[in-house]
Write a protein that holds these residues in place. Sequence first.
Motif, short mmCIF file in Angstrom:
data_model
loop_
_atom_site.label_atom_id
_atom_site.label_comp_id
_atom_site.label_asym_id
_atom_site.label_seq_id
_atom_site.Cartn_x
_atom_site.Cartn_y
_atom_site.Cartn_z
N ILE A 169 -2.22 -16.32 4.32
CA ILE A 169 -1.42 -16.62 3.12
C ILE A 169 0.00 -16.08 3.24
O ILE A 169 0.83 -16.32 2.36
CB ILE A 169 -2.09 -16.04 1.86
N PHE A 170 0.30 -15.36 4.32
CA PHE A 170 1.61 -14.75 4.46
C PHE A 170 2.54 -15.65 5.26
O PHE A 170 2.13 -16.29 6.23
CB PHE A 170 1.49 -13.37 5.10
N LYS A 204 7.96 -4.46 -0.19
CA LYS A 204 7.33 -3.14 -0.24
C LYS A 204 6.39 -2.91 0.93
O LYS A 204 6.09 -1.77 1.29
CB LYS A 204 6.56 -2.98 -1.56
N ARG A 205 5.91 -4.00 1.53
CA ARG A 205 4.88 -3.87 2.57
C ARG A 205 5.38 -4.19 3.97
O ARG A 205 4.65 -4.02 4.94
CB ARG A 205 3.70 -4.80 2.23
N VAL A 206 6.60 -4.72 4.10
CA VAL A 206 7.06 -5.17 5.41
C VAL A 206 7.91 -4.09 6.08
O VAL A 206 8.67 -3.38 5.42
CB VAL A 206 7.86 -6.48 5.28
N LEU A 214 -1.42 -8.50 6.86
CA LEU A 214 -1.48 -7.38 5.93
C LEU A 214 -2.61 -6.44 6.35
O LEU A 214 -3.72 -6.88 6.65
CB LEU A 214 -1.72 -7.89 4.51
N LYS A 215 -2.29 -5.15 6.40
CA LYS A 215 -3.31 -4.19 6.81
C LYS A 215 -3.10 -2.87 6.09
O LYS A 215 -2.02 -2.60 5.54
CB LYS A 215 -3.26 -3.97 8.32
N PHE A 253 2.70 -4.86 6.06
CA PHE A 253 2.61 -6.19 6.64
C PHE A 253 3.26 -6.20 8.01
O PHE A 253 4.34 -5.65 8.21
CB PHE A 253 3.33 -7.21 5.74
N GLY A 254 2.61 -6.83 8.97
CA GLY A 254 3.20 -7.01 10.28
C GLY A 254 3.01 -5.81 11.20
O GLY A 254 2.43 -4.78 10.84
N ASN A 255 3.55 -5.97 12.42
CA ASN A 255 3.38 -4.95 13.46
C ASN A 255 4.57 -4.00 13.57
O ASN A 255 4.55 -3.09 14.40
CB ASN A 255 3.15 -5.65 14.81
N GLY A 256 5.59 -4.21 12.76
CA GLY A 256 6.76 -3.35 12.83
C GLY A 256 6.46 -1.90 12.52
O GLY A 256 7.13 -1.00 13.04
#
Length: 272
Positions: A169-170, A204-206, A214-215, A253-256
């Motif tokens: 969904i992202f 807020k999550r990235v 998302l994790k 969110f993501g691998n950053g």
Amino acid sequence: VSERSIHRDISDLRNFLISTNNSAEIIYDDKSNSYVLVNEDNQKLNNSEILAVCKILLDSRAFLKDEMITIINKLMRQCIPIENYTKVSKLVENEKFHYMELCHKKSFINNIWEIGEAVQNQLKIEVEYKRMDKKVVKRVIQPVGIMFSEYYFYLLGHIEKYFANKDDIFPTIYRFDRIESYKILDEHFPVIYKNRFEEGEFRKRVQFMTGGRLKKITFKYTGTSLEAVLDKIPTAQILEQNDKYSVISAEVFGNGIDRWILSQGKDIELLN
């Protein structure tokens, strides 16, 4: 003229000021027994505010030098009293002179508005995009937002084809300067309100605007600046804290986030 005509004229003037989004207001002054035009100065940026905005813009390095200088000059002329223009201008003069453009040297400031309208009107976009491996790919995407982070503007959108995971969904993240060309299609896409993309929640999550999923992570922090960690990760929650360390949980969110954790060295130990 009649009193009714005067009231009608005053009403027309008030409506004009409102329609032009003017901060001025016509009020009746009992002391002078007359109508007075009052300009609310607090509707304009003061010297401190315009200086702060100019400093943030210069540090962002978001645009080409001539574009950045033009924007800053316009801001100073429109938002501060003319007698203070020189004072504020001198405080940013050195940074304007030494302003460094980013390596891509691309102008896309006009594209931001056009693509923003496509987001607002839910119109599909066909883009030719240069990936990190220099390969140019063509995609039809459903644009859902525009964001800025650490020097770059990003377009966020769902790929209509070639989904790696159709249940994801992202949105996919595209850097504006890597968009070789784009075409706004005369084709709408539906958006379910409860599933709509929200830039504020996404931000807020990235971390570092990288792709991924998302994790939830949990880590132990033993450094000296817990405040900096909490500022960096807005979703962070302290699960445990003592004089030696803090255990923190966050939704990202993501691998950053992995790169950021590695950059902290021995101050962070990933628990989950």
